[in-house]
Design a protein around this motif. Structure first.
Motif, PDB file in Angstrom:
ATOM      1  N   ALA A 134       0.858  -1.189   0.000  1.00 27.49           N
ATOM      2  CA  ALA A 134       0.000   0.000   0.000  1.00 27.49           C
ATOM      3  C   ALA A 134       0.888   1.230   0.000  1.00 27.49           C
ATOM      4  CB  ALA A 134      -0.931   0.005   1.215  1.00 27.49           C
ATOM      5  N   GLU A 150       1.525   2.623  -6.800  1.00 29.68           N
ATOM      6  CA  GLU A 150       0.239   1.966  -6.566  1.00 29.68           C
ATOM      7  C   GLU A 150      -0.109   1.019  -7.715  1.00 29.68           C
ATOM      8  OE1 GLU A 150      -2.408   5.196  -5.964  1.00 29.68           O
ATOM      9  OE2 GLU A 150      -2.098   5.249  -3.787  1.00 29.68           O
ATOM     10  N   LYS A 246      -4.507   7.669   7.934  1.00 25.29           N
ATOM     11  CA  LYS A 246      -3.868   6.883   6.881  1.00 25.29           C
ATOM     12  C   LYS A 246      -2.861   5.890   7.435  1.00 25.29           C
ATOM     13  CE  LYS A 246      -4.368   9.664   2.715  1.00 25.29           C
ATOM     14  NZ  LYS A 246      -3.654  10.361   1.626  1.00 25.29           N
ATOM     15  N   SER A 250      -3.234   1.991   6.775  1.00 22.87           N
ATOM     16  CA  SER A 250      -2.191   1.335   5.972  1.00 22.87           C
ATOM     17  C   SER A 250      -1.600   0.151   6.721  1.00 22.87           C
ATOM     18  CB  SER A 250      -1.089   2.335   5.616  1.00 22.87           C
ATOM     19  OG  SER A 250      -1.587   3.359   4.778  1.00 22.87           O
ATOM     20  N   ILE A 253      -4.035  -2.712   6.389  1.00 23.11           N
ATOM     21  CA  ILE A 253      -3.931  -3.305   5.056  1.00 23.11           C
ATOM     22  C   ILE A 253      -2.696  -4.192   4.963  1.00 23.11           C
ATOM     23  CG2 ILE A 253      -3.599  -2.796   2.605  1.00 23.11           C
ATOM     24  CD1 ILE A 253      -5.161  -0.196   3.067  1.00 23.11           C
ATOM     25  N   GLU A 257      -2.748  -8.135   4.276  1.00 16.91           N
ATOM     26  CA  GLU A 257      -2.091  -8.714   3.095  1.00 16.91           C
ATOM     27  C   GLU A 257      -1.074  -9.775   3.513  1.00 16.91           C
ATOM     28  OE1 GLU A 257      -2.736  -8.529   0.110  1.00 16.91           O
ATOM     29  OE2 GLU A 257      -3.815  -6.690  -0.320  1.00 16.91           O
ATOM     30  N   SER A 280      -9.195  -5.196   1.303  1.00 16.74           N
ATOM     31  CA  SER A 280     -10.001  -4.442   0.328  1.00 16.74           C
ATOM     32  C   SER A 280     -10.771  -3.319   1.001  1.00 16.74           C
ATOM     33  CB  SER A 280     -10.971  -5.391  -0.395  1.00 16.74           C
ATOM     34  OG  SER A 280     -10.268  -6.360  -1.142  1.00 16.74           O
ATOM     35  N   LYS A 283      -8.374  -0.514   1.791  1.00 21.55           N
ATOM     36  CA  LYS A 283      -8.040   0.271   0.595  1.00 21.55           C
ATOM     37  C   LYS A 283      -9.187   1.206   0.221  1.00 21.55           C
ATOM     38  CE  LYS A 283      -4.933  -3.278  -1.190  1.00 21.55           C
ATOM     39  NZ  LYS A 283      -4.720  -4.355  -2.202  1.00 21.55           N
ATOM     40  N   LEU A 286      -8.954   4.206   2.482  1.00 17.77           N
ATOM     41  CA  LEU A 286      -7.920   5.141   2.029  1.00 17.77           C
ATOM     42  C   LEU A 286      -8.408   5.945   0.831  1.00 17.77           C
ATOM     43  CD1 LEU A 286      -4.562   3.137   2.278  1.00 17.77           C
ATOM     44  CD2 LEU A 286      -5.375   4.976   3.752  1.00 17.77           C
ATOM     45  N   GLU A 287      -9.086   5.272  -0.087  1.00 13.15           N
ATOM     46  CA  GLU A 287      -9.626   5.967  -1.260  1.00 13.15           C
ATOM     47  C   GLU A 287     -10.663   7.004  -0.851  1.00 13.15           C
ATOM     48  OE1 GLU A 287     -12.184   4.895  -5.312  1.00 13.15           O
ATOM     49  OE2 GLU A 287     -11.167   3.290  -4.205  1.00 13.15           O
TER      50      GLU A 287
END
Length: 458
Positions: A134, A150, A246, A250, A253, A257, A280, A283, A286-287
């Protein structure tokens, strides 16, 4: 302290918390802390005590600890407001100075990491093999680097941030990479990386946090028209919430992962799938943070962009290159403009790229596997036009206007969108003097059309 206590020193401040006069040893402390006499109260702890007493309008007395070079001063100070906003009288009733004990190594390291996380302009989460999981970025200068990273998740971070010392032989142990100088494409500043391991005592790291830092200030950006590019404060989300949220997201994530890819050990398929869903969701958060920050910007009063002379063909090819890996993973063929094509325009390169990344990303997301997405250019006289067309399910006429509204996702769920991308993209297009529209019909795909002013001298 009672009223009979001996007063060691007196001082007077004004309504602006400036120290007008002071006896020793307070006067000397003021000067050693970098202040002046008269001048703003320099020791932060003393300044805060005076500010509170003046603001609340009543006497405050407490112990104040101040760093004085290699010593720590502990003093009992009374602060009494003089009324009518005339400042305060300060009385020092005790004063003790002693050498500051050395800080524990763990505390020193924790302080260093906290400082570097605050100063980092780009951060990334890596797995145990130093592959990207990430990326988060808060620098306009590094936006392109972050987008490229990314698009290359799963690859070694050194492929995107090559070591400045090319003599190093790869692979290097992570301890040798911590603090290494790296090269950042398009930047003239010197950069270094900090690698923070995620580990338990006695075991090898299960992942890393990468921080990209520069000891040089970011250069002032200037548009092609010669005017400085300024970026407004991103208020609550962009400036306050996003940097705080963030980092932990992160981390979630990265850990998810690690579990999903079974780097920490064998795991049943069901649990690996759960970890993938967690990653997911992280992410998507974060988006959403990035979109909310952009939303604050485009809806702020007086928002404008920095017009440049750009080539829309070049921007379109760059956007397609960034999203090429995502398209290939789904078996979708991107058809960008040919290198020989050019279409001069007046717009902000970074904002046009942002819009095209959203449009192409949506086309990839909603197109069937083994289909095509076309990016075409049109010269429309005083307008320069980019068209992103796909072979998706298409959009009904009554939904085409709604899809540009905030948080509108047309009933879709679980596809990873935030419902803000098209709204932000249209606002950006309008801020550049252009427009963003759609042409579509059910079963016939969709054509998103970005118009911006053409460059008459192009």
């Amino acid at each position: 302290m009672n009223g009979q206590a001996t007063i060691l020193a007196r001082a007077v401040s004004d309504e602006g918390d400036r120290l007008l006069s002071a006896d020793e040893p307070l006067a000397g402390l003021q000067l050693r802390c970098g202040g002046e006499l008269p001048g703003t109260i320099a020791p932060p702890e003393l300044h805060e005590l005076v500010r509170k007493a003046r603001r609340y309008g009543f006497k405050l007395a407490r112990a104040v600890c101040v760093q004085d070079g290699a010593d720590t001063v502990t003093a009992w100070v009374e602060v009494e407001p003089q009324g009518d906003g005339q400042g305060c009288e300060l009385r020092v009733l005790s004063w003790h100075s002693a050498p500051t004990p050395p800080e524990e190594p763990a505390a020193t390291e924790s302080r260093r990491l906290l400082t570097e996380r605050h100063l980092a302009e780009l951060s990334a989460q890596l797995d145990a093999g130093q592959r990207l999981l990430a990326v988060a970025c808060n620098s306009a200068e590094l936006a392109g680097t972050a987008q490229t990273m990314e698009a290359g998740l799963g690859r070694l971070w050194t492929e995107f941030l090559p070591l400045a010392d090319a003599a190093h032989q790869q692979p290097l142990h992570w301890r040798l990479l911590d603090g290494a100088r790296v090269l950042v494409e398009g930047s003239e500043r010197t950069w270094r990386v900090a690698l923070i391991p995620h580990m338990q005592p006695g075991f090898e790291p299960v992942g890393f946090e990468l921080l990209l830092l520069s000891d040089e200030p970011a250069p002032e950006e200037v548009s092609a028209c010669g005017t400085p590019v300024t970026y407004r404060r991103r208020s609550l989300v962009g400036q306050d919430l996003a940097p705080v949220l963030k980092q932990p997201i992160s981390r979630i994530i990265a850990n998810a992962e690690t579990i999903r890819t079974r780097l920490a050990g064998p795991l049943p398929d069901a649990y690996s799938d759960y970890a993938g869903e967690i990653a997911s969701a992280g992410k998507l958060l974060l988006e959403l943070l990035d979109d909310m920050a952009d939303l604050e910007v485009v809806e702020s009063e007086g928002f404008s962009t920095a017009p440049d002379r750009i080539d829309l063909s070049e921007v379109a090819r760059q956007a397609a290159g960034i999203l090429g890996v995502r398209a290939r993973e789904k078996g979708i063929a991107l058809q960008p403009p040919q290198p020989s094509e050019t279409l001069p325009a007046i717009a902000e390169f970074r904002r046009v790229l942002q819009v095209l990344l959203n449009l192409i990303g949506n086309a990839i997301r909603y197109s069937p596997e083994d289909s095509e997405v076309w990016i075409r250019l049109e010269d429309a006289g005083d307008r320069a036009r980019v068209i992103v067309a796909d072979q998706g399910a298409g959009i009904a006429e009554d939904q085409q206007a709604r899809m540009f509204e905030k948080f509108e996702r047309l009933g879709r769920s679980g596809d990873g969108g935030t419902g803000l991308g098209l709204y932000i993209s249209r606002r950006l297009a309008e801020a550049m003097g252009g427009s963003l529209t759609v042409e579509s019909a059910p079963g016939q795909g969709a054509r998103f059309i970005l118009d911006v002013p053409a460059d008459p001298e192009g």
